[in-house]
Motif scaffolding. Structure first.
Motif, PDB file in Angstrom:
ATOM      1  N   ASP A   1      -7.565  -6.434   4.051  1.00 24.57           N
ATOM      2  CA  ASP A   1      -7.609  -5.217   3.232  1.00 24.57           C
ATOM      3  C   ASP A   1      -6.922  -4.044   3.935  1.00 24.57           C
ATOM      4  O   ASP A   1      -6.176  -3.281   3.308  1.00 24.57           O
ATOM      5  CB  ASP A   1      -9.072  -4.816   2.934  1.00 24.57           C
ATOM      6  N   VAL A   2      -7.182  -3.902   5.260  1.00 19.87           N
ATOM      7  CA  VAL A   2      -6.568  -2.778   5.988  1.00 19.87           C
ATOM      8  C   VAL A   2      -5.054  -3.005   6.102  1.00 19.87           C
ATOM      9  O   VAL A   2      -4.259  -2.067   5.945  1.00 19.87           O
ATOM     10  CB  VAL A   2      -7.220  -2.581   7.376  1.00 19.87           C
ATOM     11  N   ALA A   3      -4.652  -4.262   6.336  1.00 25.49           N
ATOM     12  CA  ALA A   3      -3.211  -4.556   6.418  1.00 25.49           C
ATOM     13  C   ALA A   3      -2.527  -4.245   5.088  1.00 25.49           C
ATOM     14  O   ALA A   3      -1.426  -3.679   5.062  1.00 25.49           O
ATOM     15  CB  ALA A   3      -2.999  -6.021   6.816  1.00 25.49           C
ATOM     16  N   LEU A   4      -3.187  -4.576   3.971  1.00 22.67           N
ATOM     17  CA  LEU A   4      -2.605  -4.266   2.654  1.00 22.67           C
ATOM     18  C   LEU A   4      -2.498  -2.757   2.475  1.00 22.67           C
ATOM     19  O   LEU A   4      -1.495  -2.241   1.976  1.00 22.67           O
ATOM     20  CB  LEU A   4      -3.464  -4.876   1.531  1.00 22.67           C
ATOM     21  N   TYR A   5      -3.536  -2.023   2.911  1.00 21.04           N
ATOM     22  CA  TYR A   5      -3.502  -0.559   2.814  1.00 21.04           C
ATOM     23  C   TYR A   5      -2.290  -0.017   3.575  1.00 21.04           C
ATOM     24  O   TYR A   5      -1.537   0.829   3.067  1.00 21.04           O
ATOM     25  CB  TYR A   5      -4.794   0.069   3.381  1.00 21.04           C
ATOM     26  N   VAL A   6      -2.116  -0.496   4.827  1.00 18.18           N
ATOM     27  CA  VAL A   6      -1.036   0.013   5.687  1.00 18.18           C
ATOM     28  C   VAL A   6       0.327  -0.261   5.043  1.00 18.18           C
ATOM     29  O   VAL A   6       1.205   0.603   5.021  1.00 18.18           O
ATOM     30  CB  VAL A   6      -1.157  -0.600   7.115  1.00 18.18           C
ATOM     31  N   GLN A   7       0.472  -1.466   4.461  1.00 19.72           N
ATOM     32  CA  GLN A   7       1.721  -1.812   3.756  1.00 19.72           C
ATOM     33  C   GLN A   7       2.013  -0.815   2.641  1.00 19.72           C
ATOM     34  O   GLN A   7       3.133  -0.313   2.509  1.00 19.72           O
ATOM     35  CB  GLN A   7       1.538  -3.160   3.063  1.00 19.72           C
ATOM     36  N   VAL A   8       0.983  -0.543   1.829  1.00 23.66           N
ATOM     37  CA  VAL A   8       1.161   0.355   0.679  1.00 23.66           C
ATOM     38  C   VAL A   8       1.501   1.766   1.156  1.00 23.66           C
ATOM     39  O   VAL A   8       2.435   2.404   0.649  1.00 23.66           O
ATOM     40  CB  VAL A   8      -0.122   0.384  -0.197  1.00 23.66           C
ATOM     41  N   ALA A   9       0.754   2.263   2.171  1.00 19.60           N
ATOM     42  CA  ALA A   9       0.982   3.633   2.653  1.00 19.60           C
ATOM     43  C   ALA A   9       2.388   3.766   3.236  1.00 19.60           C
ATOM     44  O   ALA A   9       3.089   4.751   2.975  1.00 19.60           O
ATOM     45  CB  ALA A   9      -0.077   3.991   3.693  1.00 19.60           C
ATOM     46  N   ARG A  10       2.803   2.752   4.022  1.00 21.86           N
ATOM     47  CA  ARG A  10       4.165   2.772   4.597  1.00 21.86           C
ATOM     48  C   ARG A  10       5.210   2.861   3.489  1.00 21.86           C
ATOM     49  O   ARG A  10       6.140   3.650   3.569  1.00 21.86           O
ATOM     50  CB  ARG A  10       4.430   1.480   5.376  1.00 21.86           C
ATOM     51  N   LYS A  11       5.037   2.025   2.455  1.00 20.50           N
ATOM     52  CA  LYS A  11       5.991   1.985   1.346  1.00 20.50           C
ATOM     53  C   LYS A  11       6.077   3.340   0.642  1.00 20.50           C
ATOM     54  O   LYS A  11       7.142   3.751   0.189  1.00 20.50           O
ATOM     55  CB  LYS A  11       5.542   0.925   0.345  1.00 20.50           C
ATOM     56  N   LEU A  12       4.930   4.034   0.558  1.00 22.64           N
ATOM     57  CA  LEU A  12       4.886   5.330  -0.130  1.00 22.64           C
ATOM     58  C   LEU A  12       5.305   6.481   0.786  1.00 22.64           C
ATOM     59  O   LEU A  12       5.388   7.628   0.338  1.00 22.64           O
ATOM     60  CB  LEU A  12       3.465   5.594  -0.653  1.00 22.64           C
ATOM     61  N   GLY A  13       5.492   6.187   2.085  1.00 23.64           N
ATOM     62  CA  GLY A  13       5.848   7.253   3.021  1.00 23.64           C
ATOM     63  C   GLY A  13       4.673   8.153   3.358  1.00 23.64           C
ATOM     64  O   GLY A  13       4.846   9.345   3.612  1.00 23.64           O
ATOM     65  N   VAL A  14       3.465   7.578   3.367  1.00 29.71           N
ATOM     66  CA  VAL A  14       2.250   8.347   3.705  1.00 29.71           C
ATOM     67  C   VAL A  14       1.857   8.009   5.153  1.00 29.71           C
ATOM     68  O   VAL A  14       1.861   6.834   5.527  1.00 29.71           O
ATOM     69  CB  VAL A  14       1.105   7.971   2.722  1.00 29.71           C
ATOM     70  N   PRO A  15       1.528   9.015   5.998  1.00 33.37           N
ATOM     71  CA  PRO A  15       1.209   8.733   7.405  1.00 33.37           C
ATOM     72  C   PRO A  15       0.045   7.751   7.573  1.00 33.37           C
ATOM     73  O   PRO A  15      -0.888   7.737   6.759  1.00 33.37           O
ATOM     74  CB  PRO A  15       0.807  10.105   7.968  1.00 33.37           C
ATOM     75  N   ILE A  16       0.125   6.956   8.643  1.00 38.83           N
ATOM     76  CA  ILE A  16      -0.939   5.978   8.920  1.00 38.83           C
ATOM     77  C   ILE A  16      -1.430   6.121  10.362  1.00 38.83           C
ATOM     78  O   ILE A  16      -1.780   5.132  10.997  1.00 38.83           O
ATOM     79  CB  ILE A  16      -0.459   4.531   8.672  1.00 38.83           C
ATOM     80  N   ASP A  17      -1.452   7.368  10.888  1.00 43.30           N
ATOM     81  CA  ASP A  17      -1.880   7.568  12.281  1.00 43.30           C
ATOM     82  C   ASP A  17      -3.241   6.933  12.532  1.00 43.30           C
ATOM     83  O   ASP A  17      -3.436   6.218  13.512  1.00 43.30           O
ATOM     84  CB  ASP A  17      -1.928   9.068  12.612  1.00 43.30           C
ATOM     85  N   VAL A  18      -4.209   7.206  11.658  1.00 42.76           N
ATOM     86  CA  VAL A  18      -5.555   6.670  11.849  1.00 42.76           C
ATOM     87  C   VAL A  18      -5.635   5.238  11.302  1.00 42.76           C
ATOM     88  O   VAL A  18      -6.152   4.330  11.957  1.00 42.76           O
ATOM     89  CB  VAL A  18      -6.604   7.580  11.169  1.00 42.76           C
TER      90      VAL A  18
END
Ligand code: NAD
Length: 302
Positions: free
Chosen positions: A241-258
């Motif tokens: 679930d977290v890996a899917l979140y990170v994929q989506v955020a990266r694709k949208l250009g949203v930071p994933i620092d945390v």
């Protein structure tokens, strides 16, 4: 007689959710690769079918609760998938399979005239048993009018959007918070314990204060302090679930620092304890590296 519903994937969530549909008076045709899971539902009045295609020849609405996006795709579109069934009209995915897969499956089913309901759930095994899940439905309005009332058997139904993938996006945002809350609470409670605080007193204080969250309010008391590590959600699924979140955020250009750090700790926990281990084992990894065990000295504050 009411039209039969198909249910595929009778695991920790699917088993109790299928049970809720039986309790609500529906006729159920079921399939799972594990015979014992099928037998449990047949014992409660469901009928077994030998494949997803066979389920889809008996029922118009097929509901699934499956572990990974690839398995959902195979059950939907594979050789013995529901597309090979003669009666299927709608396919409802309660799994966490990510927005890309939801869109891919929706498009492939649309070509065959089959409706797709993107509908992940939150609330854990306890919520599945009690019928109190948050159900995050994304599908066109007409389809929601048909399927929404049916899903009320398993929880509170939210129509979060009309496009496939938005239910999954909602679920990934929710689960990033679940994953982060447990990871961070584990670090904080292990730190306090090593410094000399009683973890039970820490939880009582946090739950009366501003740090309270789903891990401190529920997971520590039910599965971590008693050392049972059996809350009912697999480490591998949390990592997915977290890996899917990170994929989506990266694709949208949203930071994933945390979120990136949260992904790292879940990947590490899956490697240390296995993907099938209960996700509360994250605490044991942190304990081992810190050289201390989270053992309460007092009873919970009533
Ligand atoms: P689980 O592993 O307990 O259940 C999955 C079931 O699918 C098992 O019974 C398995 O035998 C079956 N299965 C696997 N491959 C299959 C196939 N090809 N055909 C038919 N059946 C197959 O997992 P779970 O915890 O019930 O989770 C199911 C889904 O719900 C996942 O996507 C998960 O991320 C999501 N979810 C889980 C929880 C939770 O607290 N456990 C909460 C919300 C959402």
């Amino acid at each position: 007689m009411t039209e039969a519903i198909g249910f595929i994937g009778l695991g920790k969530m699917g088993g109790p959710m299928a049970g809720r549909f039986l309790d609500a008076g529906h006729t159920l045709v079921v399939y799972d690769v594990r015979e014992e899971a099928v037998a449990a539902l047949v014992g409660r009045g469901a009928t077994a079918a030998p494949s997803p295609a066979a389920v889809a020849s008996e029922a118009g609405t097929i509901i699934v609760s499956l572990p990974t996006p690839d398995i959902v795709k195979d059950v939907a579109l594979g050789r013995n998938g529901i597309v090979a069934g003669g009666k299927v009209k709608n396919f409802v995915d309660l799994s966490t399979s990510g927005p890309d897969m939801a869109r891919e499956i929706a498009a492939a089913l649309a070509v065959r005239g089959i409706g797709f309901v993107d509908s992940p759930v939150s609330g854990g095994v306890a919520g599945a048993r009690a019928g109190t899940l948050a159900v995050m439905v994304a599908c066109p309005d007409e389809l929601f009018a048909e399927i929404g009332p049916l899903l009320e058997a398993i929880g509170i139904v939210f129509h979060v959007g009309t496009e496939a993938g938005l239910g999954q996006t909602m679920k990934l945002a929710n689960n990033l918070l679940t994953a982060s809350a447990l990871a961070l609470s584990a670090e904080a409670i292990v730190m306090g314990t090593k410094a000399g605080l009683d973890p039970q007193i820490m939880l009582d204080v946090i739950n009366a204060g501003s740090g309270r969250n789903s891990a401190t309010q529920d997971k520590f008391s039910r599965a971590i302090l008693p050392r049972s590590f059996d809350f009912g959600f697999a480490t591998g699924l949390m990592q997915k679930d977290v890996a899917l979140y990170v994929q989506v955020a990266r694709k949208l250009g949203v930071p994933i620092d945390v979120a990136g750090a949260v992904e790292t700790i879940w990947t590490k926990t899956a490697a240390e304890f296995g993907r099938d281990s209960d996700f509360t084992n994250i605490v044991r990894g942190i304990e081992q590296r810190a050289g201390v065990e989270v053992k309460p000295k007092t009873k919970p504050n009533p």
